[in-house]
Design an enzyme around this catalytic site. Structure first.
Site, short mmCIF file in Angstrom:
data_model
loop_
_atom_site.label_atom_id
_atom_site.label_comp_id
_atom_site.label_asym_id
_atom_site.label_seq_id
_atom_site.Cartn_x
_atom_site.Cartn_y
_atom_site.Cartn_z
N ASP A 66 0.70 -1.25 -0.18
CA ASP A 66 -0.10 0.12 -0.04
C ASP A 66 0.77 1.25 -0.21
OD1 ASP A 66 -2.28 1.66 0.60
OD2 ASP A 66 -1.87 1.77 2.39
N SER A 67 0.33 2.26 -0.23
CA SER A 67 1.05 3.60 0.02
C SER A 67 1.52 3.93 1.48
CB SER A 67 0.14 4.78 -0.46
OG SER A 67 -0.85 4.97 0.46
N TYR A 111 -0.92 8.32 -2.35
CA TYR A 111 -1.17 8.22 -3.62
C TYR A 111 -2.18 8.95 -4.01
CZ TYR A 111 2.32 4.03 -3.85
OH TYR A 111 3.45 3.21 -3.86
N GLY A 112 -3.18 9.08 -3.33
CA GLY A 112 -4.63 9.60 -3.99
C GLY A 112 -4.58 10.68 -5.06
N CYS A 163 -4.29 -1.58 -1.89
CA CYS A 163 -4.63 -0.03 -2.05
C CYS A 163 -5.57 0.17 -3.15
CB CYS A 163 -3.47 0.24 -2.33
SG CYS A 163 -3.23 2.43 -2.75
N ASN A 164 -6.59 0.72 -2.91
CA ASN A 164 -7.78 1.01 -3.93
C ASN A 164 -7.19 1.73 -5.10
OD1 ASN A 164 -10.79 0.13 -2.80
ND2 ASN A 164 -9.38 0.64 -1.33
N THR A 165 -6.44 2.82 -4.68
CA THR A 165 -5.91 3.92 -5.57
C THR A 165 -4.87 3.09 -6.46
OG1 THR A 165 -6.06 5.48 -3.73
CG2 THR A 165 -4.70 6.28 -5.58
N GLU A 225 -2.26 8.00 8.73
CA GLU A 225 -0.83 7.63 8.62
C GLU A 225 -0.32 8.24 10.06
OE1 GLU A 225 1.61 6.42 6.65
OE2 GLU A 225 -0.34 5.41 5.74
N CYS A 229 -10.92 3.13 0.46
CA CYS A 229 -9.54 3.22 0.54
C CYS A 229 -9.18 2.31 2.00
CB CYS A 229 -9.34 4.62 1.05
SG CYS A 229 -7.53 5.14 1.62
N THR A 230 -8.31 1.78 1.79
CA THR A 230 -7.65 0.80 3.01
C THR A 230 -7.27 1.54 4.08
OG1 THR A 230 -5.76 0.45 1.88
CG2 THR A 230 -7.42 -1.15 1.18
N HIS A 231 -7.17 2.85 4.11
CA HIS A 231 -6.88 3.54 5.34
C HIS A 231 -8.10 3.68 6.38
CE1 HIS A 231 -2.91 4.64 3.46
NE2 HIS A 231 -2.50 5.19 4.50
N1 DGL Z 1 -4.85 3.00 1.01
C1 DGL Z 1 -4.98 3.78 -0.14
C2 DGL Z 1 -6.38 3.23 -0.89
O1 DGL Z 1 -6.66 2.28 -0.56
C3 DGL Z 1 -4.85 5.22 -0.39
C4 DGL Z 1 -4.43 6.16 0.30
C5 DGL Z 1 -3.37 7.18 -0.30
O2 DGL Z 1 -4.00 8.23 -0.89
O3 DGL Z 1 -2.41 7.07 -0.52
O4 DGL Z 1 -6.75 3.85 -1.72
#
Ligand code: DGL
Length: 273
Positions: A10-11, A42-43, A73-75, A152, A184-186
């Protein structure tokens, strides 16, 4: 190969919400987790940038002998899943996408909220899923700029976190949503705060358990499952500060894992310490 670890990345720390379900569902499997915290979030990054980070991470995971990769990570999945599968055609590579389909099946009000990053909403994967499964419902898309950063930073509860969440939840509540997808996995790391703010009648969906189950099916079909009773080893890497990542791992999934985080650097000089 059956003894190789499952690579998960993931990011940042968000993918740990997937990692914990994988470990729960597949207790004999070793894992190799990479958090690209030098580049989080990453978003808001371009597809080209995200793809190049993801390909570098996947190269690293393959060199470490990973038998499968979960893009937690969805992104990253939205923009890099195809290039990753093109580069490693024989490796099982699973991605994440917002759980729109289960939300459509669940909603009674006909309004579904989706919380995600801009890159996820712009991705082909998401658009195709919505087009295929959600034509009969209203989908309220909520870009949650800054929410991954809060996670984070470990800001998971309290007045500041509540205020930020309320700003994101209000438009979905106003539209009459009764189901919210965490895209988003966060975000599962603030699911308790979200549930408290929206009340018990709202369904809040975290796709991680379904992803872990799918991974288990994929490994079984490919005959890649670790032998039952194998001793699992979990390794954690970050492209940024290992000490603060160590603390985050302990805080977020400490109950499931006692391994220490090691350092991993991104870029051409990939190395492990
Ligand atoms: N955890 C990431 C996701 O699932 C995104 C967070 C990010 O923007 O880096 O999309």
């Amino acid at each position: 190969m059956n003894g190789g670890p499952i690579g998960i990345f993931d990011s940042g720390v968000g993918g740990l919400s997937v990692w914990r379900q994988v470990v729960h569902c597949l207790p004999s499997e070793s894992t190799f987790y990479v958090a690209d915290q030098a580049h989080v979030p990453y978003g808001h990054r371009s597809a080209d940038e995200i793809q190049s980070y993801c390909l570098a991470i996947a190269d690293h995971l393959v060199r470490q002998g990973c038998k499968a990769i979960v893009v937690a990570c969805n992104t990253a999945s939205a923009v890099a899943l195809e290039p990753l599968r093109d580069r490693f055609p024989s490796l099982p590579i699973l991605g994440l996408e917002p759980a729109v389909k289960p939300a459509v099946q669940l909603t009674r009000s006909g309004v579904v909220g989706v919380m995600a990053t801009p890159a996820t909403f712009q991705g082909q994967l998401y658009r195709a899923t919505v087009g295929r499964t959600a034509s009969a419902v209203q989908v309220v898309e909520q870009v949650c700029t800054g929410l991954a950063d809060l996670v984070e930073q470990g800001d998971l509860e309290g007045p500041h976190c509540d205020a930020v969440l309320q700003g994101f939840l209000a438009p979905m509540l106003a539209a009459g949503a009764d189901t919210i997808v965490l895209g988003c996995t966060h975000y599962p790391f603030v699911i308790e705060a979200i549930r408290r703010l929206v009340g018990p009648s709202m369904a809040v969906l975290d796709p991680a358990p379904a992803v872990a189950k799918h991974l288990s099916d994929v490994l079984r079909q490919a005959d890649l499952l670790a032998p039952p009773g194998a001793e699992a080893e979990h390794r954690f890497f970050t492209s940024a500060d290992p000490a603060s990542f160590d603390r985050a791992v302990a805080r977020l999934v400490g109950a499931q894992c006692s391994s220490a985080a090691l350092m991993w650097r991104s870029g051409p000089e990939l190395c492990q310490r």
